[in-house]
Design an enzyme around this catalytic site. Structure first.
Site, mmCIF file in Angstrom:
data_model
loop_
_atom_site.group_PDB
_atom_site.id
_atom_site.type_symbol
_atom_site.label_atom_id
_atom_site.label_comp_id
_atom_site.label_asym_id
_atom_site.label_seq_id
_atom_site.Cartn_x
_atom_site.Cartn_y
_atom_site.Cartn_z
ATOM 1 N N ILE A 136 -1.534 -0.224 -4.221
ATOM 2 C CA ILE A 136 -0.800 0.741 -3.402
ATOM 3 C C ILE A 136 -1.172 0.469 -1.956
ATOM 4 O O ILE A 136 -2.235 -0.087 -1.672
ATOM 5 C CB ILE A 136 -1.094 2.215 -3.793
ATOM 6 C CG1 ILE A 136 -2.605 2.504 -3.784
ATOM 7 C CG2 ILE A 136 -0.507 2.537 -5.154
ATOM 8 C CD1 ILE A 136 -2.922 3.960 -4.143
ATOM 9 N N ASP A 137 -0.293 0.826 -1.045
ATOM 10 C CA ASP A 137 -0.491 0.507 0.368
ATOM 11 C C ASP A 137 -1.734 1.177 0.946
ATOM 12 O O ASP A 137 -2.208 2.187 0.431
ATOM 13 C CB ASP A 137 0.737 0.939 1.177
ATOM 14 C CG ASP A 137 2.006 0.224 0.752
ATOM 15 O OD1 ASP A 137 1.900 -0.910 0.251
ATOM 16 O OD2 ASP A 137 3.097 0.808 0.921
#
Length: 315
Positions: A136-137
């Protein structure tokens, strides 16, 4: 370790795509690296990743021995939501990069996992991403599963491939959505001119489907839930921006100036993660509580409607 494939169908398919499908436990980037380093021979000779297969082609693959990760283990506090001998699920905070890369060689989630798990992390995705099966970012918070061994990694990689892992996110977006629920079905690929961005306006995009549902409306903003059917890079951010409702705080796909000066990055949280446990075969679902900044922002937005008299301009 050696592997052998004889092409019996899919004539004309790119070599890297064929092998990524034939070896689902390996990422496509890993396969491309194998080809570039001439660890994949077609009919006895090296070829490019773009080589188009012919019926009868013999593919000899040499898988290098797993190397000890050259990553510094760091005693970084981890918010562990679940852990057993196969998996560990963490609640990733904002501003934390998942694995080491250019410009981020310390302070990453992997650095902390190397300290916490010692040598119990899968090696399938290489020495810089031990245990990492999905990402995930940096500014996205929430649940992320990490594999402690290759068997678990292969199981989860296959679940990701067939889109059977349940991933539900919550987000705050700009604007007031017309419908209470909907679906964005638009392929996502690399932006044609801005290579660090993804886009729905690309010739070679991959299928991407996001289902969204309104949870709460604040006039100029909407609190939503998004369930991923696929898992493309920046998928929710790109899809919501494509329908005119970019995520609050996302200066890449939304307004360059955030209306809340203290907000860092997109307001996106990976709330629910559901998967089939690789050892027991039972369904496991974990929920990550909302981070403090998200809770406070929701309270302030509710206050802007006159419910509590809070001034959102102070955020």
């Amino acid at each position: 370790m050696k592997e052998l494939f004889i092409v019996e169908s899919q004539e004309g398919e790119r070599l890297d795509r064929y092998l990524a499908a034939a070896m689902p436990e390996r990422s496509r980037s890993y396969v491309q690296k194998l080809i570039k380093e001439q660890n994949v021979l077609v009919n006895g000779g090296p070829v490019k990743t773009s080589y188009r297969l012919l019926i009868g082609d013999r593919l000899d693959i040499t898988l290098p021995e797993a190397q000890e990760p050259d990553i510094v283990a760091e005693d970084i506090p981890l918010d562990i939501l679940y852990e057993d001998s196969e998996l560990i699920i963490v609640n990733k905070p904002k501003q934390m990069v998942v694995h080491p890369a250019a410009g981020h060689y310390s302070g990453t989630l992997v650095n902390g996992l190397m300290y916490h798990c010692r040598h119990e992390l899968s090696g399938i995705n290489g020495t810089m991403r031990p245990g990492i099966v999905h990402r995930i970012d940096m500014d996205t918070t929430g649940s992320l599963v990490v594999c402690k061994n290759d068997k678990a990694h292969q199981s989860l990689a296959e679940q990701l491939k067939v889109h059977s892992i349940r991933r539900i996110y919550v987000a705050i977006v700009h604007g007031n959505l017309k419908e209470d629920k909907g679906t964005v079905d638009a392929p996502i690929g690399r932006h044609p001119t801005e290579r660090k961005k993804m886009s729905v306006h690309t010739k070679n995009g991959k299928q991407a489907v996001t289902h969204y549902q309104v949870l709460e409306r604040f006039g100029d903003y909407t609190y939503i839930q998004c369930e991923l059917e696929t898992g493309r890079t920046h998928q929710i951010r790109v899809h919501m921006a494509s329908i005119g409702h970019p995520l609050l705080g996302d200066i890449i796909y939304g307004p360059r100036k955030c209306p809340f000066p203290k907000l860092i990055g997109q307001t996106l949280h990976a709330k629910t993660l559901g998967l089939i446990h690789p050892e027991t075969g039972e369904y496991l679902e974990i929920e990550a509580p909302l981070p403090e900044y998200f809770v406070e922002l929701l309270e302030r937005l509710r206050g802007s409607k006159g419910e509590s008299g809070i001034n959102i301009k102070n955020f």
